[in-house]
Design a protein around this motif. Structure first.
Motif, PDB file in Angstrom:
ATOM      1  N   LYS A  94      23.171  -4.633  20.241  1.00 21.44           N
ATOM      2  CA  LYS A  94      24.307  -4.700  21.036  1.00 21.44           C
ATOM      3  C   LYS A  94      24.167  -4.216  22.150  1.00 21.44           C
ATOM      4  N   GLU A  95      23.308  -3.399  22.476  1.00 22.21           N
ATOM      5  CA  GLU A  95      22.958  -3.102  24.013  1.00 22.21           C
ATOM      6  C   GLU A  95      22.143  -4.386  24.774  1.00 22.21           C
ATOM      7  N   GLY A  96      21.677  -5.181  24.056  1.00 24.06           N
ATOM      8  CA  GLY A  96      21.037  -6.263  24.737  1.00 24.06           C
ATOM      9  C   GLY A  96      21.877  -7.770  25.013  1.00 24.06           C
ATOM     10  N   ARG A  97      21.163  -8.720  25.403  1.00 25.21           N
ATOM     11  CA  ARG A  97      21.943  -9.707  25.720  1.00 25.21           C
ATOM     12  C   ARG A  97      21.058 -11.014  25.759  1.00 25.21           C
ATOM     13  N   VAL A  98      21.763 -11.924  25.148  1.00 24.73           N
ATOM     14  CA  VAL A  98      21.049 -13.348  24.867  1.00 24.73           C
ATOM     15  C   VAL A  98      21.826 -14.324  25.572  1.00 24.73           C
ATOM     16  N   TYR A  99      21.330 -14.996  26.635  1.00 26.41           N
ATOM     17  CA  TYR A  99      21.846 -16.165  27.084  1.00 26.41           C
ATOM     18  C   TYR A  99      21.429 -17.507  26.461  1.00 26.41           C
ATOM     19  N   ALA A 100      22.472 -18.243  25.699  1.00 26.69           N
ATOM     20  CA  ALA A 100      21.959 -19.288  24.865  1.00 26.69           C
ATOM     21  C   ALA A 100      22.395 -20.474  25.773  1.00 26.69           C
ATOM     22  N   VAL A 101      21.444 -21.129  26.508  1.00 31.08           N
ATOM     23  CA  VAL A 101      21.694 -22.288  27.414  1.00 31.08           C
ATOM     24  C   VAL A 101      21.388 -23.630  26.810  1.00 31.08           C
ATOM     25  N   ASP A 102      22.105 -24.568  27.062  1.00 31.02           N
ATOM     26  CA  ASP A 102      21.915 -26.040  26.638  1.00 31.02           C
ATOM     27  C   ASP A 102      22.681 -26.922  27.543  1.00 31.02           C
ATOM     28  N   SER A 103      21.962 -27.978  27.680  1.00 30.81           N
ATOM     29  CA  SER A 103      22.899 -28.935  28.500  1.00 30.81           C
ATOM     30  C   SER A 103      23.836 -29.854  27.834  1.00 30.81           C
ATOM     31  N   ASP A 104      23.665 -29.824  26.557  1.00 27.69           N
ATOM     32  CA  ASP A 104      24.899 -30.301  25.626  1.00 27.69           C
ATOM     33  C   ASP A 104      26.022 -29.498  25.517  1.00 27.69           C
ATOM     34  N   PRO A 105      27.179 -29.854  25.865  1.00 28.55           N
ATOM     35  CA  PRO A 105      28.546 -28.982  25.612  1.00 28.55           C
ATOM     36  C   PRO A 105      28.632 -28.509  24.145  1.00 28.55           C
ATOM     37  N   ARG A 106      28.348 -29.457  23.297  1.00 25.92           N
ATOM     38  CA  ARG A 106      28.398 -29.205  21.711  1.00 25.92           C
ATOM     39  C   ARG A 106      27.594 -28.204  21.408  1.00 25.92           C
ATOM     40  N   ALA A 107      26.685 -28.010  22.070  1.00 26.55           N
ATOM     41  CA  ALA A 107      25.665 -26.762  21.445  1.00 26.55           C
ATOM     42  C   ALA A 107      26.422 -25.297  21.602  1.00 26.55           C
ATOM     43  N   ARG A 108      27.497 -25.351  22.607  1.00 26.77           N
ATOM     44  CA  ARG A 108      28.288 -24.053  23.063  1.00 26.77           C
ATOM     45  C   ARG A 108      29.071 -23.773  21.417  1.00 26.77           C
ATOM     46  N   ASP A 109      29.475 -24.787  21.205  1.00 29.77           N
ATOM     47  CA  ASP A 109      30.426 -24.477  19.723  1.00 29.77           C
ATOM     48  C   ASP A 109      29.254 -24.199  18.553  1.00 29.77           C
ATOM     49  N   GLU A 110      28.298 -24.756  18.561  1.00 34.47           N
ATOM     50  CA  GLU A 110      27.378 -24.645  17.353  1.00 34.47           C
ATOM     51  C   GLU A 110      26.884 -23.047  17.512  1.00 34.47           C
ATOM     52  N   VAL A 111      26.563 -22.614  18.852  1.00 35.88           N
ATOM     53  CA  VAL A 111      25.875 -21.430  18.998  1.00 35.88           C
ATOM     54  C   VAL A 111      27.030 -20.330  18.559  1.00 35.88           C
ATOM     55  N   ALA A 112      28.317 -20.707  19.139  1.00 37.88           N
ATOM     56  CA  ALA A 112      29.413 -19.804  18.754  1.00 37.88           C
ATOM     57  C   ALA A 112      29.631 -19.547  17.362  1.00 37.88           C
ATOM     58  N   ALA A 113      29.373 -20.432  16.491  1.00 39.25           N
ATOM     59  CA  ALA A 113      29.517 -20.531  15.002  1.00 39.25           C
ATOM     60  C   ALA A 113      28.377 -19.697  14.464  1.00 39.25           C
TER      61      ALA A 113
END
Ligand SMILES: C[S@@+](CC[C@H](N)C(=O)[O-])C[C@H]1O[C@@H](n2cnc3c(N)ncnc32)[C@H](O)[C@@H]1O
Length: 219
Positions: free
Chosen positions: A49-68
């Motif tokens: 929880k003290e760390g951070r992971v930025y999940a970057v992708d050019s495909d907007p659909r990836a955002r929902d998949e990562v969120a899930a």
């Protein structure tokens, strides 16, 4: 896209790379070309929880998949951004990509952007395949849809050209014959069941680079 299968068959190179880095709680990371976020979740479990992971992708659909996939990990932040324009709110300890450079127009440009996202002394890690070195019943594999299916073969030079120092580099290929994850993964990629033919999946080349710290003048 066979994300879970990919993660399963290529889990060892990922584990080895992360182990090699000594990554731990509190690290800030970026997973570029994160897709469904399998690597992002693996990183989030380690950085806590003290760390951070930025999940970057050019495909907007990836955002929902990562969120899930990362629903319980508040330390994961999904961003829709092209790797060529990578820009984060802070410098990170680790910039990571897997099966990304094979798809981009200019792998060297993307590695440079990743390198610039890393703090001095931090790490740049890339894992990319040599597709044609994979074999199904002895015959070379191909991936016509990828721009650079064999980019793994060039990876050590590409990382070196960013100015990072190579800490470690190796190749690893999952293999099998008959039913199992290797056959399932191949079927999901090619639509062809290898049945009992021997399969050696494309070796994944891992390069661990370290971003140099500025040298002290007049010491
Ligand atoms: C084969 S998937 C790999 C996903 C993940 N890295 C993994 O290993 O499971 C490639 C991902 O890269 C993304 N991608 C392709 N070109 C990109 C670019 N120029 N910038 C950012 N993401 C890109 C795709 O949208 C896709 O999600």
């Amino acid at each position: 896209m066979p994300n879970a299968l990919r993660d399963d068959v290529y889990r060892r190179p990922l584990a080895t790379a992360l182990d090699r880095l000594g990554i731990g709680p509190g690290w800030r990371c970026v997973d570029v070309g994160a897709g469904a976020g399998d690597v992002s979740v693996a990183l989030a479990e380690i950085v806590g929880k003290e760390g951070r992971v930025y999940a970057v992708d050019s495909d907007p659909r990836a955002r929902d998949e990562v969120a899930a996939a990362a629903a319980t990990f508040t330390q994961v932040l999904a961003i829709t951004q092209a790797a060529e324009d990578l820009l984060l709110p802070e410098q990170v300890d680790l910039a990571f990509c897997r099966f990304l450079l094979m798809h981009v127009v200019e792998p060297g440009l993307v590695l440079n952007r990743m390198c610039r996202a890393v703090r001095p002394g931090g790490y740049l890690v890339a894992q990319e395949p040599i597709t044609s070195a994979g074999r199904v019943n002895g015959a070379p594999m191909s991936m016509p849809r990828a721009r650079h299916p064999d980019v793994g073969a060039m990876l050590p030079s590409l990382v070196q050209e960013t100015g990072a120092t190579i800490v470690d580099a190796w190749a690893e290929a999952p293999a099998g014959a008959g039913p199992g994850v290797v056959a399932d993964y191949l079927s999901s990629l090619t639509g062809v069941d290898p049945r009992h033919d021997p399969v050696v999946l494309p070796p994944l080349v891992t390069v661990v680079g370290r971003v140099p710290e500025p040298t002290r003048a007049g010491g």
